[in-house]
Design a protein around this motif. Sequence first.
Motif, PDB file in Angstrom:
ATOM      1  N   ARG A   1      33.764 -22.832   9.972  1.00  0.00           N
ATOM      2  CA  ARG A   1      34.085 -21.684  10.822  1.00  0.00           C
ATOM      3  C   ARG A   1      34.073 -20.360  10.066  1.00  0.00           C
ATOM      4  NH1 ARG A   1      39.045 -23.160  12.470  1.00  0.00           N
ATOM      5  NH2 ARG A   1      38.096 -24.730  13.787  1.00  0.00           N
ATOM      6  N   HIS A   2      34.629 -20.357   8.836  1.00  0.00           N
ATOM      7  CA  HIS A   2      34.828 -19.096   8.118  1.00  0.00           C
ATOM      8  C   HIS A   2      34.048 -18.976   6.804  1.00  0.00           C
ATOM      9  CE1 HIS A   2      38.034 -18.328  10.956  1.00  0.00           C
ATOM     10  NE2 HIS A   2      38.639 -19.441  10.596  1.00  0.00           N
ATOM     11  N   GLY A   3      33.538 -20.101   6.315  1.00  0.00           N
ATOM     12  CA  GLY A   3      32.866 -20.072   5.018  1.00  0.00           C
ATOM     13  C   GLY A   3      33.819 -20.201   3.849  1.00  0.00           C
ATOM     14  N   PHE A   4      35.081 -20.447   4.142  1.00  0.00           N
ATOM     15  CA  PHE A   4      36.100 -20.650   3.113  1.00  0.00           C
ATOM     16  C   PHE A   4      37.221 -21.475   3.705  1.00  0.00           C
ATOM     17  CE2 PHE A   4      37.015 -16.464   5.040  1.00  0.00           C
ATOM     18  CZ  PHE A   4      38.287 -16.681   5.539  1.00  0.00           C
ATOM     19  N   GLY A   5      38.146 -21.853   2.857  1.00  0.00           N
ATOM     20  CA  GLY A   5      39.308 -22.633   3.287  1.00  0.00           C
ATOM     21  C   GLY A   5      40.133 -22.993   2.073  1.00  0.00           C
ATOM     22  N   MET A   6      40.984 -23.958   2.221  1.00  0.00           N
ATOM     23  CA  MET A   6      41.731 -24.484   1.082  1.00  0.00           C
ATOM     24  C   MET A   6      40.815 -25.452   0.341  1.00  0.00           C
ATOM     25  SD  MET A   6      44.689 -23.034   1.064  1.00  0.00           S
ATOM     26  CE  MET A   6      45.820 -24.053   0.136  1.00  0.00           C
ATOM     27  N   TRP A   7      40.751 -25.300  -0.973  1.00  0.00           N
ATOM     28  CA  TRP A   7      39.902 -26.142  -1.801  1.00  0.00           C
ATOM     29  C   TRP A   7      40.742 -27.072  -2.652  1.00  0.00           C
ATOM     30  CZ3 TRP A   7      38.475 -20.642  -2.338  1.00  0.00           C
ATOM     31  CH2 TRP A   7      37.440 -20.288  -1.467  1.00  0.00           C
ATOM     32  N   ALA A   8      40.205 -28.240  -2.954  1.00  0.00           N
ATOM     33  CA  ALA A   8      40.863 -29.181  -3.854  1.00  0.00           C
ATOM     34  C   ALA A   8      40.799 -28.632  -5.274  1.00  0.00           C
ATOM     35  CB  ALA A   8      40.182 -30.545  -3.791  1.00  0.00           C
ATOM     36  N   VAL A   9      41.887 -28.805  -6.014  1.00  0.00           N
ATOM     37  CA  VAL A   9      41.924 -28.499  -7.439  1.00  0.00           C
ATOM     38  C   VAL A   9      41.819 -29.864  -8.122  1.00  0.00           C
ATOM     39  CG1 VAL A   9      43.251 -27.498  -9.331  1.00  0.00           C
ATOM     40  CG2 VAL A   9      43.326 -26.444  -7.055  1.00  0.00           C
ATOM     41  N   GLU A  10      40.599 -30.201  -8.529  1.00  0.00           N
ATOM     42  CA  GLU A  10      40.300 -31.522  -9.081  1.00  0.00           C
ATOM     43  C   GLU A  10      40.263 -31.453 -10.609  1.00  0.00           C
ATOM     44  OE1 GLU A  10      37.198 -34.613  -7.515  1.00  0.00           O
ATOM     45  OE2 GLU A  10      36.196 -33.267  -8.957  1.00  0.00           O
ATOM     46  N   MET A  11      41.100 -32.266 -11.239  1.00  0.00           N
ATOM     47  CA  MET A  11      41.193 -32.271 -12.693  1.00  0.00           C
ATOM     48  C   MET A  11      39.945 -32.917 -13.290  1.00  0.00           C
ATOM     49  SD  MET A  11      43.937 -30.610 -12.858  1.00  0.00           S
ATOM     50  CE  MET A  11      44.066 -30.567 -14.635  1.00  0.00           C
TER      51      MET A  11
ATOM     52  N   LEU B   1      31.590 -22.887  -5.804  1.00  0.00           N
ATOM     53  CA  LEU B   1      32.969 -22.960  -6.269  1.00  0.00           C
ATOM     54  C   LEU B   1      33.008 -23.105  -7.787  1.00  0.00           C
ATOM     55  CD1 LEU B   1      34.444 -25.168  -3.428  1.00  0.00           C
ATOM     56  CD2 LEU B   1      34.585 -22.691  -3.712  1.00  0.00           C
ATOM     57  N   PRO B   2      33.850 -22.316  -8.433  1.00  0.00           N
ATOM     58  CA  PRO B   2      33.898 -22.289  -9.899  1.00  0.00           C
ATOM     59  C   PRO B   2      34.737 -23.421 -10.483  1.00  0.00           C
ATOM     60  CG  PRO B   2      35.433 -20.706  -8.999  1.00  0.00           C
ATOM     61  CD  PRO B   2      34.716 -21.323  -7.823  1.00  0.00           C
ATOM     62  N   GLU B   3      34.672 -23.506 -11.795  1.00  0.00           N
ATOM     63  CA  GLU B   3      35.515 -24.445 -12.525  1.00  0.00           C
ATOM     64  C   GLU B   3      36.006 -23.784 -13.799  1.00  0.00           C
ATOM     65  OE1 GLU B   3      32.638 -27.436 -14.771  1.00  0.00           O
ATOM     66  OE2 GLU B   3      32.317 -27.490 -12.611  1.00  0.00           O
ATOM     67  N   THR B   4      37.025 -24.365 -14.364  1.00  0.00           N
ATOM     68  CA  THR B   4      37.583 -23.911 -15.634  1.00  0.00           C
ATOM     69  C   THR B   4      37.464 -25.073 -16.615  1.00  0.00           C
ATOM     70  OG1 THR B   4      39.846 -24.691 -15.252  1.00  0.00           O
ATOM     71  CG2 THR B   4      39.278 -22.517 -14.360  1.00  0.00           C
ATOM     72  N   GLU B   5      38.007 -24.909 -17.792  1.00  0.00           N
ATOM     73  CA  GLU B   5      38.006 -26.014 -18.758  1.00  0.00           C
ATOM     74  C   GLU B   5      38.794 -27.207 -18.224  1.00  0.00           C
ATOM     75  OE1 GLU B   5      39.136 -25.126 -22.772  1.00  0.00           O
ATOM     76  OE2 GLU B   5      37.942 -23.284 -22.788  1.00  0.00           O
ATOM     77  N   ARG B   6      39.836 -26.941 -17.419  1.00  0.00           N
ATOM     78  CA  ARG B   6      40.723 -28.022 -16.967  1.00  0.00           C
ATOM     79  C   ARG B   6      40.371 -28.602 -15.618  1.00  0.00           C
ATOM     80  NH1 ARG B   6      46.803 -26.266 -17.496  1.00  0.00           N
ATOM     81  NH2 ARG B   6      46.144 -24.386 -16.405  1.00  0.00           N
ATOM     82  N   PHE B   7      39.859 -27.790 -14.707  1.00  0.00           N
ATOM     83  CA  PHE B   7      39.648 -28.280 -13.345  1.00  0.00           C
ATOM     84  C   PHE B   7      38.459 -27.611 -12.689  1.00  0.00           C
ATOM     85  CE2 PHE B   7      42.527 -24.649 -12.789  1.00  0.00           C
ATOM     86  CZ  PHE B   7      41.908 -23.950 -11.763  1.00  0.00           C
ATOM     87  N   ARG B   8      38.093 -28.168 -11.543  1.00  0.00           N
ATOM     88  CA  ARG B   8      37.060 -27.564 -10.700  1.00  0.00           C
ATOM     89  C   ARG B   8      37.654 -27.393  -9.313  1.00  0.00           C
ATOM     90  NH1 ARG B   8      35.506 -32.605 -11.825  1.00  0.00           N
ATOM     91  NH2 ARG B   8      34.027 -31.887 -13.364  1.00  0.00           N
ATOM     92  N   LEU B   9      37.229 -26.348  -8.632  1.00  0.00           N
ATOM     93  CA  LEU B   9      37.525 -26.209  -7.209  1.00  0.00           C
ATOM     94  C   LEU B   9      36.392 -26.908  -6.467  1.00  0.00           C
ATOM     95  CD1 LEU B   9      38.629 -22.474  -6.747  1.00  0.00           C
ATOM     96  CD2 LEU B   9      40.069 -24.492  -7.026  1.00  0.00           C
ATOM     97  N   ARG B  10      36.737 -27.649  -5.438  1.00  0.00           N
ATOM     98  CA  ARG B  10      35.735 -28.279  -4.590  1.00  0.00           C
ATOM     99  C   ARG B  10      36.273 -28.341  -3.177  1.00  0.00           C
ATOM    100  NH1 ARG B  10      37.465 -33.128  -2.878  1.00  0.00           N
ATOM    101  NH2 ARG B  10      38.558 -34.532  -4.293  1.00  0.00           N
ATOM    102  N   GLU B  11      35.373 -28.519  -2.221  1.00  0.00           N
ATOM    103  CA  GLU B  11      35.821 -28.653  -0.842  1.00  0.00           C
ATOM    104  C   GLU B  11      36.613 -29.955  -0.691  1.00  0.00           C
ATOM    105  OE1 GLU B  11      32.511 -28.239   1.849  1.00  0.00           O
ATOM    106  OE2 GLU B  11      32.429 -26.067   1.509  1.00  0.00           O
ATOM    107  N   LEU B  12      37.674 -29.867   0.092  1.00  0.00           N
ATOM    108  CA  LEU B  12      38.418 -31.074   0.432  1.00  0.00           C
ATOM    109  C   LEU B  12      37.541 -31.944   1.322  1.00  0.00           C
ATOM    110  CD1 LEU B  12      41.797 -29.307   0.985  1.00  0.00           C
ATOM    111  CD2 LEU B  12      41.513 -31.288  -0.518  1.00  0.00           C
TER     112      LEU B  12
END
Length: 181
Positions: A62-72, A5-16
């Motif tokens: 189940r799918h290898g994806f889902g909704m991810w947390a947008v963590e600041m 999961l990638p990140e930007t300058e402001r946040f990272r995506l991570r699994e919930l």
Amino acid sequence: MPPTLPETERFRLRELRADDGAFALALLNDPDFLAYIGDRGVRDADQARAYLLEGPIASYARHGFGMWAVEMKHDGSVAGMCGLVRRELLPGPDLGYAFLPQWRGQGLAREAARLSLDIAFGPLALPRVLAIVSIGNVASRRLLESLGMRLQGPQALNGETLLVYELDRPAALTPASGSGS
């Protein structure tokens, strides 16, 4: 294997995680979430934890994806969630996102949605991503269109008429057919 999961300058995506229950409880009871996405019947911490375990967390397995947390990055708070959902009533995965009120209007949804599409068309190699939106949710419709998604039209889903959008995998990411290799 799940995508990195990638990140930007402001946040990272991570699994919930199950310990994101306070965030989930607040988001799922936000008036805009209830109006535009729907009531998930989550009213307490135990229900929020169950929602996470049975929804996004189960989807990763189940799918290898889902909704991810947008963590600041600056404080570790979860501003929202964004990612891909596999619904039986749609012919393919769809892009979803929702943010707590204090994080809206800062471009986070667009940025997180773009990252989610990059994952969909990159590591996951999906041929197409859909999105569904309430007819009255003008802000979401504008966001989807800014991402290049095309309106396919209204569709009755679970007794509600929603607009369905679609985006095909960019040609530059599609393997050449008949390459002989």
